[in-house]
Design an enzyme around this catalytic site. Structure first.
Site, PDB file in Angstrom:
ATOM      1  CD  GLU A 129      -2.449   1.245   2.822  1.00  0.00           C
ATOM      2  OE1 GLU A 129      -1.855   0.778   3.822  1.00  0.00           O
ATOM      3  OE2 GLU A 129      -3.564   1.765   2.902  1.00  0.00           O
ATOM      4  CE  LYS A 185      -7.144   1.331   3.766  1.00  0.00           C
ATOM      5  NZ  LYS A 185      -5.900   1.900   4.360  1.00  0.00           N
ATOM      6  CB  CYS A 231      -3.940  -1.478   4.686  1.00  0.00           C
ATOM      7  SG  CYS A 231      -2.870  -1.343   6.138  1.00  0.00           S
TER       8      CYS A 231
HETATM    9  N1  LIG Z   1      -2.809   1.779   6.415  1.00  0.00           N
HETATM   10  C1  LIG Z   1      -3.734   1.222   7.160  1.00  0.00           C
HETATM   11  O1  LIG Z   1      -4.839   0.953   6.715  1.00  0.00           O
HETATM   12  C2  LIG Z   1      -3.343   0.929   8.580  1.00  0.00           C
HETATM   13  C3  LIG Z   1      -4.264  -0.042   9.263  1.00  0.00           C
HETATM   14  C4  LIG Z   1      -3.880  -0.283  10.673  1.00  0.00           C
HETATM   15  O2  LIG Z   1      -2.925   0.296  11.187  1.00  0.00           O
HETATM   16  C5  LIG Z   1      -4.682  -1.237  11.469  1.00  0.00           C
HETATM   17  O3  LIG Z   1      -5.708  -1.729  10.990  1.00  0.00           O
HETATM   18  O4  LIG Z   1      -4.274  -1.512  12.612  1.00  0.00           O
END
Ligand SMILES: NC(=O)CCC(=O)C(=O)O
Length: 267
Positions: A43, A113, A148
């Site tokens: 990502e 996303k 993510c």
């Molecule tokens: N970049 C993100 O989506 C981070 C997600 C995260 O830190 C978490 O779910 O814990």
């Protein structure tokens, strides 16, 4: 199908331009050396997922510099390339958008996303939310796309299974302090949906946030096929036996026992 995950370091001392060129060379080198049919990037590897102040400055139109370089990279390497995500300057807002290219360099999917991270700050306020699930049909299988923080929302992945996905591809920029959640959630999604999970994260320290690394490939029984270093840039190459998806679903047909539409009393 042979897949390579490139866990890219997003340390602050490298510019977006130089990282883009470096990653393009790395994709070509890995595809040739490993004979991979699918290469996956993390990502927001150009900017780093936690450098919020850079999102607006580094945002690109969908068909911007990263798109151009990655389309050409997929074509030159002759691979399916999940090019991770970019901060996309979309229709009046920013999106965290993943790009997938075919081996001829055509865009196969752009996935915005759906679940934005940060609660009332960061990505959650700086970016718009996507509204559509995305899958990519390759000659061998169907890829289901998520990014993510999406990993925490099982209903998204059930939607991808219902759309035919057999391999979930999850680019991430996950912080080291929640590394335990990362591998647990990747395994949970694989077990409950009886699919392969290719979860490709970043390494290094960006904007003061140490990254989790530990990119992982999980099979449809929940077994970890490969796991990367928690701290360094790394390449994970695995052979996916796609017959195992149907095999696992036949051997343990839990997906057939879903009870949709059951509500709590009074609802
Ligand atoms: N970049 C993100 O989506 C981070 C997600 C995260 O830190 C978490 O779910 O814990």
């Amino acid at each position: 199908m042979r897949a390579s995950l490139l866990q890219i370091a997003v340390d602050d001392d490298e510019s977006v331009i130089s990282r883009r060129a470096r990653v393009s060379s790395l994709v070509r080198e890995v595809a040739e050396r490993e004979g991979s049919g699918l290469v996956v990037l993390p990502e927001l590897w150009t900017t780093g997922a936690f450098g919020y102040e850079a999102f607006a400055a580094e945002a690109e139109p969908l068909e911007g510099p990263t798109y151009e370089v990655m389309a050409e990279t997929a074509r030159a390497a002759g691979v399916w390339l999940h090019a991770g995500s970019i901060p996309e300057a979309g229709d009046g807002t920013l999106y965290n958008t993943s790009l997938v290219f075919s081996p001829s360099g055509e865009l196969a999917a752009a996935y915005r996303k759906i679940h934005r991270f940060g609660f009332d700050k960061g990505e959650a306020v700086l970016m718009g939310a996507g509204h559509e699930l995305a899958t990519v049909r390759t000659p061998e299988t169907v890829l289901g796309l998520a990014t993510c923080y999406d990993l925490r929302f099982p209903e998204l992945f059930r939607g991808l299974v219902d759309a035919g996905a057999e391999v979930f591809v999850v680019p991430a920029g996950w912080p080291a302090r929640r590394r335990a959640h990362w591998s647990l959630l990747a395994r949970a999604r694989a077990v409950e949906d009886q699919v392969y999970v290719l979860a490709c994260g970043t390494a290094g320290t960006h904007a003061g946030v140490e990254q989790a690394g530990a990119s992982v490939v999980v099979d449809p029984w929940g077994g970890v096929l490969a796991e990367a270093s928690p701290t360094r840039e790394a390449v994970l190459t695995v052979d996916l036996d796609l017959a195992k998806v149907a095999g696992t679903r036949e051997q343990f047909p839990a997906l057939k026992d879903r009870r949709l539409g059951v509500a709590a009393p009074g609802l």
